[in-house]
Design an enzyme around this catalytic site. Sequence first.
Site, PDB file in Angstrom:
ATOM      1  N   GLU A 182       0.830  -1.215   0.000  1.00 43.68           N
ATOM      2  CA  GLU A 182       0.000   0.000   0.000  1.00 43.68           C
ATOM      3  C   GLU A 182       0.857   1.253   0.000  1.00 43.68           C
ATOM      4  O   GLU A 182       0.610   2.209  -0.741  1.00 43.68           O
ATOM      5  CB  GLU A 182      -0.907   0.026   1.243  1.00 43.68           C
ATOM      6  CG  GLU A 182      -1.897  -1.119   1.326  1.00 43.68           C
ATOM      7  CD  GLU A 182      -1.340  -2.336   2.070  1.00 43.68           C
ATOM      8  OE1 GLU A 182      -0.157  -2.692   1.881  1.00 43.68           O
ATOM      9  OE2 GLU A 182      -2.108  -2.940   2.833  1.00 43.68           O
ATOM     10  N   CYS A 219      -2.114  -2.415   7.144  1.00 44.95           N
ATOM     11  CA  CYS A 219      -1.553  -2.279   8.493  1.00 44.95           C
ATOM     12  C   CYS A 219      -1.736  -0.842   8.983  1.00 44.95           C
ATOM     13  O   CYS A 219      -2.027   0.077   8.205  1.00 44.95           O
ATOM     14  CB  CYS A 219      -0.082  -2.695   8.509  1.00 44.95           C
ATOM     15  SG  CYS A 219       1.043  -1.432   7.877  1.00 44.95           S
TER      16      CYS A 219
END
Length: 144
Positions: free
Chosen positions: A62, A102
């Site tokens: 990401e 996360c």
Amino acid sequence: MGAELSKEEIRHLIREAMAARENAYAPYSHYKVGAAILAQNGDVTRGCNVENASYSVTICGERNALFAAVAKGERSFRAIALTAAPEGKDPWAEGVPYPSPCGVCRQALSEFTDPKTFAVILARSEEDYRVKTLEELLPDCFSL
Ligand code: THU
């Protein structure tokens, strides 16, 4: 949420994330992640996780997508799709859960997005995904 995204935009982003996952470098965890982030101007940037023998040097898929897009000059984003599964398995395989970014990646995304509207697409396949806002994933996020 994420109602402002069309089904076709969502499917396109998922396809891009799936393609990005092919390039994941994960010889230590054997867990491959792909991401694709959509800028306000329609530009899509791919990212994958890239691991390192010095484990903490690893970058998540990401953030790799986000930072690559920022390096291109993008500063504002509508959505990110992510897809993940252990090496040797497909993200849509039975028993593979929906991926989720996360905490560090959630915070990084908050820097360049409106958490109330930014859509995080958690994809197992083009047909099987969940859409959440960044605010749902990171309530009361830190900012200066
Ligand atoms: N990873 C990601 O790419 N994104 C996340 O949101 C969580 C974890 C990667 C880092 C590492 O390469 C592997 O997944 C296992 O933690």
